[in-house]
Design an enzyme around this catalytic site. Sequence first.
Site, PDB file in Angstrom:
ATOM      1  N   ASP A 192      34.192 -62.110  24.114  1.00 13.78           N
ATOM      2  CA  ASP A 192      32.854 -61.546  23.996  1.00 13.78           C
ATOM      3  C   ASP A 192      32.559 -60.738  25.262  1.00 13.78           C
ATOM      4  O   ASP A 192      33.226 -60.909  26.285  1.00 13.78           O
ATOM      5  CB  ASP A 192      31.856 -62.698  23.824  1.00 13.78           C
ATOM      6  N   ASP A 194      28.845 -59.323  26.446  1.00 17.05           N
ATOM      7  CA  ASP A 194      27.581 -59.620  27.128  1.00 17.05           C
ATOM      8  C   ASP A 194      27.511 -61.091  27.535  1.00 17.05           C
ATOM      9  O   ASP A 194      27.742 -61.989  26.726  1.00 17.05           O
ATOM     10  CB  ASP A 194      26.394 -59.276  26.222  1.00 17.05           C
ATOM     11  N   GLU A 201      22.732 -59.097  29.444  1.00 14.11           N
ATOM     12  CA  GLU A 201      22.772 -58.499  28.115  1.00 14.11           C
ATOM     13  C   GLU A 201      22.396 -57.022  28.222  1.00 14.11           C
ATOM     14  O   GLU A 201      21.333 -56.670  28.738  1.00 14.11           O
ATOM     15  CB  GLU A 201      21.778 -59.213  27.191  1.00 14.11           C
ATOM     16  N   ARG A 237      15.791 -55.617  17.409  1.00 11.93           N
ATOM     17  CA  ARG A 237      15.782 -55.252  18.829  1.00 11.93           C
ATOM     18  C   ARG A 237      16.092 -53.775  19.033  1.00 11.93           C
ATOM     19  O   ARG A 237      15.471 -53.096  19.860  1.00 11.93           O
ATOM     20  CB  ARG A 237      16.795 -56.120  19.588  1.00 11.93           C
ATOM     21  N   SER A 280      32.179 -57.222  20.604  1.00 14.17           N
ATOM     22  CA  SER A 280      30.811 -57.336  21.111  1.00 14.17           C
ATOM     23  C   SER A 280      29.775 -57.020  20.054  1.00 14.17           C
ATOM     24  O   SER A 280      29.944 -56.097  19.248  1.00 14.17           O
ATOM     25  CB  SER A 280      30.636 -56.381  22.302  1.00 14.17           C
ATOM     26  N   GLY A 281      28.692 -57.794  20.106  1.00 13.62           N
ATOM     27  CA  GLY A 281      27.521 -57.450  19.318  1.00 13.62           C
ATOM     28  C   GLY A 281      26.714 -56.371  20.017  1.00 13.62           C
ATOM     29  O   GLY A 281      25.684 -55.938  19.514  1.00 13.62           O
ATOM     30  N   LYS A 325      32.917 -60.520  14.131  1.00 16.79           N
ATOM     31  CA  LYS A 325      33.756 -60.849  15.291  1.00 16.79           C
ATOM     32  C   LYS A 325      35.038 -61.561  14.851  1.00 16.79           C
ATOM     33  O   LYS A 325      36.124 -61.291  15.374  1.00 16.79           O
ATOM     34  CB  LYS A 325      32.983 -61.711  16.288  1.00 16.79           C
ATOM     35  N   ASP A 348      30.062 -67.130  24.276  1.00 11.91           N
ATOM     36  CA  ASP A 348      28.979 -67.988  24.762  1.00 11.91           C
ATOM     37  C   ASP A 348      27.849 -68.198  23.790  1.00 11.91           C
ATOM     38  O   ASP A 348      27.008 -69.075  23.993  1.00 11.91           O
ATOM     39  CB  ASP A 348      28.395 -67.403  26.054  1.00 11.91           C
ATOM     40  N   ASN A 351      26.729 -66.241  17.740  1.00 11.74           N
ATOM     41  CA  ASN A 351      27.449 -65.233  16.977  1.00 11.74           C
ATOM     42  C   ASN A 351      28.938 -65.191  17.314  1.00 11.74           C
ATOM     43  O   ASN A 351      29.702 -64.426  16.725  1.00 11.74           O
ATOM     44  CB  ASN A 351      26.820 -63.842  17.187  1.00 11.74           C
TER      45      ASN A 351
END
Length: 407
Positions: A192, A194, A201, A237, A280-281, A325, A348, A351
Site C-alpha cells: 500500500d 498512503d 494521506e 472525498r 494504492s487507493g 487491490k 494498514d 481496504n
Amino acid sequence: MGEAPGRFPDGRPQRTLLVTLTGRDRPGVTSRLFAALAAFPLDVVDVEQVVIRGRLVLGVLVSCPDGVDVGAVWAAAETVAADLGMEIELSTGREKDVPRRRGTLHVTVLGNPLHPAALAGIAGRIAAAGANIDRIGRLAHYPVTCIELDVSGADPAALRAALAAEAVEQQVDVAVQRGGLLRRAKRLIVMDVDSTLITGEVIELLAEHAGQSDKVAEITEAAMRGELDFEGSLRERVALLAGLDAAVIDEVRHKVQLASGARTLVRTLKRLDYEFAIVSGGFTQITDALVEDLGIDYSAANTLEIVDGKLTGRLTGPIIDRAGKAVALERFAREAGVPLSQTVAIGDGANDLDMLQAAGLGIAYNAKPVVREAADTAVNVPYLDAILFLLGISRSEIEAADAEDAR
C-alpha cells in the site's frame, strides 16, 4: 542440537558423538577441530556454530562405527581445545527411531527494546505447543532488535495464534512462517502507499488546498476503520476537490515524504532480485513519481480527472478499492511469474484486507485493529525496513550490500 535419524546398512542404530567447543573466537577453530576428526572414519551429521560478542560455541555431531575408539577421538578433540584455550564437552549416544517432526517454522521476534520477559513468554508458548526450538539467531540490533527462532514440531496455525496473543501481552511483534526452500525462492512484494510507503494521506494534503481538510479527514478515518464503503467514500472525498487547480498536485508531490526505512527496503529487495509493486487507493499523479524515483516494477492506483487545468471532482478509469487491490496483486504475480504463495502484501487499512488475505504472507504495518487481527503478522515499529527481517534478511546483509554499492 537435534540428532537426525541414522542407521547402519544392517539396521542397527548408529552411535553418535557430540563434540562442543566453547571459548574466545579466533580464526581457524573450525578447521582445527575438523582436521582432528578427519583422522577417524566418522560421518558428519550436524554442525552448529554461534558467535556472541566474540565468544564461540561450536557443536559437531558425528556418527561412527562401533569399532572406532571413542577415547582416541576424545583425546584428539581435547588436544585441539587445549591448544586453543577452549572448553570442551563430549557426549555419546545411539540414534533411535523417533517420530518425524513436522517441518521447520521461522519465528521472528521484533522489539524496540526487546526484554528478556518477551523471549521467556514466547519460548514458553512454543514449549506449551509441544514444539522444539532448534536454533536461535539475531538478525538485527537496530533500528529494532530482531531475533529469529527455528522451531520444529508445531502446527503453524495454532502456534501463530498462541504467539500473537503473547506478542500483544509483551508489546513485541512476532511472525510465524514456514521454513524450507520457499523462503529462498523469488518473491513479489506488494505494498500500500498512503500511510505505508509514504507518511500521511495524499488526499488530505490536497484537501488542505481546497479548504476541506476536516471533512476529508473524517471520511478517510471512517473508511480506514472499515465503517464506510471505500469506493463511495473515495468518490465523496474526491468530489470535495472539484475546482482545485491541477498545479496543486505538483506542490503536494513535493511534500510527500517516504516512510522511515522505505528507501532501504525497496533498494535492498531490488538488489536481491525481488519484484516490487505498489497498489494504492490514492492517485497515479503521485504514485507514478514514486515508481520512477524508487525503480518500482508494478503499480496500480486511481486517477484524478483533470479538465482545463482543474480537478473535476471525479475519477477516471477502474477504481482501485479493497477488491481492486487483491485483483492487482494477482495480476502483478502473473506478470512477474510468481505464485501467490510467494507474494507478500503490506498494508494498514481496511481496504487492504483482501490483498493481505490473498497473499502468501500478509503484513499489517502500523495498522488499524481490524487489519492486525486479519493479517498473518503485524509490524508496529515505525521503521519500514524492519519488514526485511521478516523475510530472513539480516542487518549485516543490508549493510554489506550498501558497502558493495558504494565501491
